[in-house]
Design a protein around this motif. Sequence first.
Motif, mmCIF file in Angstrom:
data_model
loop_
_atom_site.group_PDB
_atom_site.id
_atom_site.type_symbol
_atom_site.label_atom_id
_atom_site.label_comp_id
_atom_site.label_asym_id
_atom_site.label_seq_id
_atom_site.Cartn_x
_atom_site.Cartn_y
_atom_site.Cartn_z
ATOM 1 N N SER A 116 0.803 -1.226 0.000
ATOM 2 C CA SER A 116 0.000 0.000 0.000
ATOM 3 C C SER A 116 0.834 1.273 0.000
ATOM 4 C CB SER A 116 -0.980 0.007 1.173
ATOM 5 O OG SER A 116 -0.299 -0.058 2.407
ATOM 6 N N ARG A 117 1.978 1.274 0.667
ATOM 7 C CA ARG A 117 2.838 2.477 0.703
ATOM 8 C C ARG A 117 3.432 2.806 -0.659
ATOM 9 N NH1 ARG A 117 7.332 1.368 4.850
ATOM 10 N NH2 ARG A 117 8.299 2.490 3.162
ATOM 11 N N HIS A 118 3.436 1.842 -1.558
ATOM 12 C CA HIS A 118 4.117 2.006 -2.838
ATOM 13 C C HIS A 118 3.151 2.136 -4.017
ATOM 14 C CE1 HIS A 118 7.504 0.962 -0.392
ATOM 15 N NE2 HIS A 118 6.908 -0.147 -0.060
ATOM 16 N N LEU A 119 1.865 2.142 -3.720
ATOM 17 C CA LEU A 119 0.851 2.189 -4.767
ATOM 18 C C LEU A 119 -0.055 3.391 -4.594
ATOM 19 C CD1 LEU A 119 -0.055 -1.589 -4.699
ATOM 20 C CD2 LEU A 119 1.253 -0.406 -6.476
ATOM 21 N N PRO A 120 -0.512 4.010 -5.662
ATOM 22 C CA PRO A 120 -0.130 3.733 -7.040
ATOM 23 C C PRO A 120 1.347 4.073 -7.273
ATOM 24 C CG PRO A 120 -1.453 5.726 -6.943
ATOM 25 C CD PRO A 120 -1.430 5.142 -5.566
ATOM 26 N N LEU A 121 1.865 3.588 -8.374
ATOM 27 C CA LEU A 121 3.268 3.845 -8.698
ATOM 28 C C LEU A 121 3.468 5.352 -8.888
ATOM 29 C CD1 LEU A 121 3.923 0.908 -11.172
ATOM 30 C CD2 LEU A 121 4.260 0.972 -8.684
ATOM 31 N N ALA A 122 4.562 5.860 -8.371
ATOM 32 C CA ALA A 122 4.805 7.307 -8.321
ATOM 33 C C ALA A 122 4.561 8.045 -9.643
ATOM 34 C CB ALA A 122 6.207 7.588 -7.790
ATOM 35 N N PRO A 123 5.060 7.572 -10.785
ATOM 36 C CA PRO A 123 4.827 8.331 -12.026
ATOM 37 C C PRO A 123 3.366 8.351 -12.458
ATOM 38 C CG PRO A 123 6.672 6.832 -12.299
ATOM 39 C CD PRO A 123 6.001 6.478 -11.000
ATOM 40 N N LEU A 124 2.550 7.506 -11.867
ATOM 41 C CA LEU A 124 1.144 7.428 -12.253
ATOM 42 C C LEU A 124 0.233 8.116 -11.250
ATOM 43 C CD1 LEU A 124 1.219 3.672 -13.305
ATOM 44 C CD2 LEU A 124 1.628 5.680 -14.740
ATOM 45 N N ARG A 125 0.784 8.596 -10.150
ATOM 46 C CA ARG A 125 -0.026 9.182 -9.074
ATOM 47 C C ARG A 125 -0.785 10.422 -9.488
ATOM 48 N NH1 ARG A 125 4.089 8.177 -4.173
ATOM 49 N NH2 ARG A 125 3.489 6.009 -3.870
ATOM 50 N N GLN A 126 -0.224 11.281 -10.296
ATOM 51 C CA GLN A 126 -0.900 12.525 -10.657
ATOM 52 C C GLN A 126 -2.155 12.266 -11.479
ATOM 53 O OE1 GLN A 126 2.070 11.597 -11.792
ATOM 54 N NE2 GLN A 126 2.106 11.793 -14.001
ATOM 55 N N GLU A 127 -2.299 11.076 -12.028
ATOM 56 C CA GLU A 127 -3.461 10.757 -12.842
ATOM 57 C C GLU A 127 -4.612 10.251 -11.997
ATOM 58 O OE1 GLU A 127 -1.844 8.054 -15.695
ATOM 59 O OE2 GLU A 127 -0.125 9.346 -15.935
ATOM 60 N N ARG A 128 -4.408 10.082 -10.718
ATOM 61 C CA ARG A 128 -5.401 9.541 -9.807
ATOM 62 C C ARG A 128 -6.240 10.670 -9.224
ATOM 63 N NH1 ARG A 128 -2.887 6.907 -4.622
ATOM 64 N NH2 ARG A 128 -4.258 8.008 -3.266
ATOM 65 N N PRO A 129 -7.517 10.457 -9.011
ATOM 66 C CA PRO A 129 -8.330 11.487 -8.356
ATOM 67 C C PRO A 129 -7.741 11.822 -6.993
ATOM 68 C CG PRO A 129 -9.711 9.690 -9.161
ATOM 69 C CD PRO A 129 -8.281 9.272 -9.346
ATOM 70 N N SER A 130 -7.759 13.084 -6.637
ATOM 71 C CA SER A 130 -7.162 13.483 -5.362
ATOM 72 C C SER A 130 -7.984 12.946 -4.193
ATOM 73 C CB SER A 130 -7.055 15.007 -5.277
ATOM 74 O OG SER A 130 -8.343 15.562 -5.338
#
Length: 137
Positions: A116-130
Amino acid sequence: MPAPIAAEQLRAALDPVRAWLAGEAEQPPRAVVGAAVKTSARWLAQHVPGRSVELRVPPHVAVQCIEGPRHTRGTPPNVVETDALTWLRLATGATTWSEATGDGAVTASGNRADLSRHLPLAPLRQERPSQPNGHSS
C-alpha cells in the motif's frame, strides 16, 4: 540487470490498457496486457528494491521487492499475488490496496506483504483522483 525503466516508459506501457482499466473497452491482446504488467511490476522492483516480498501476476511476471530478510529457496514467506487487471488498477490508482485485499482480488501472505505504501506507482499518481492527505485508504 536490465536497464532502469524511465517514468516515460512506464506511462507508455500503460497507455494502451487505460480504456480497459476504466471499463470503457474490451481487454487488449495478451501481449499488450503482458507488457503493461511486466513494465509496471519491474518498475516497482527497481524503485523498492529488495528480496523479502515476491509480487506475482501470473502468467505475466514475478518480481522480488521490499528490503528485509532475503528469501533464497522454496515458497517465499511474503507473497502478493493478483491478476493482471487488479495489478494494473492498483499500479494506476484506479483501486486501492484495501479495496483489492478486502474483496479478495489480491492475496497477501506474510507480515511484509503490504504494498500500500508504494501504490499507485509514483509516475502514475498525478493521474489519480485526489484524496484527503494524498493517501489511499
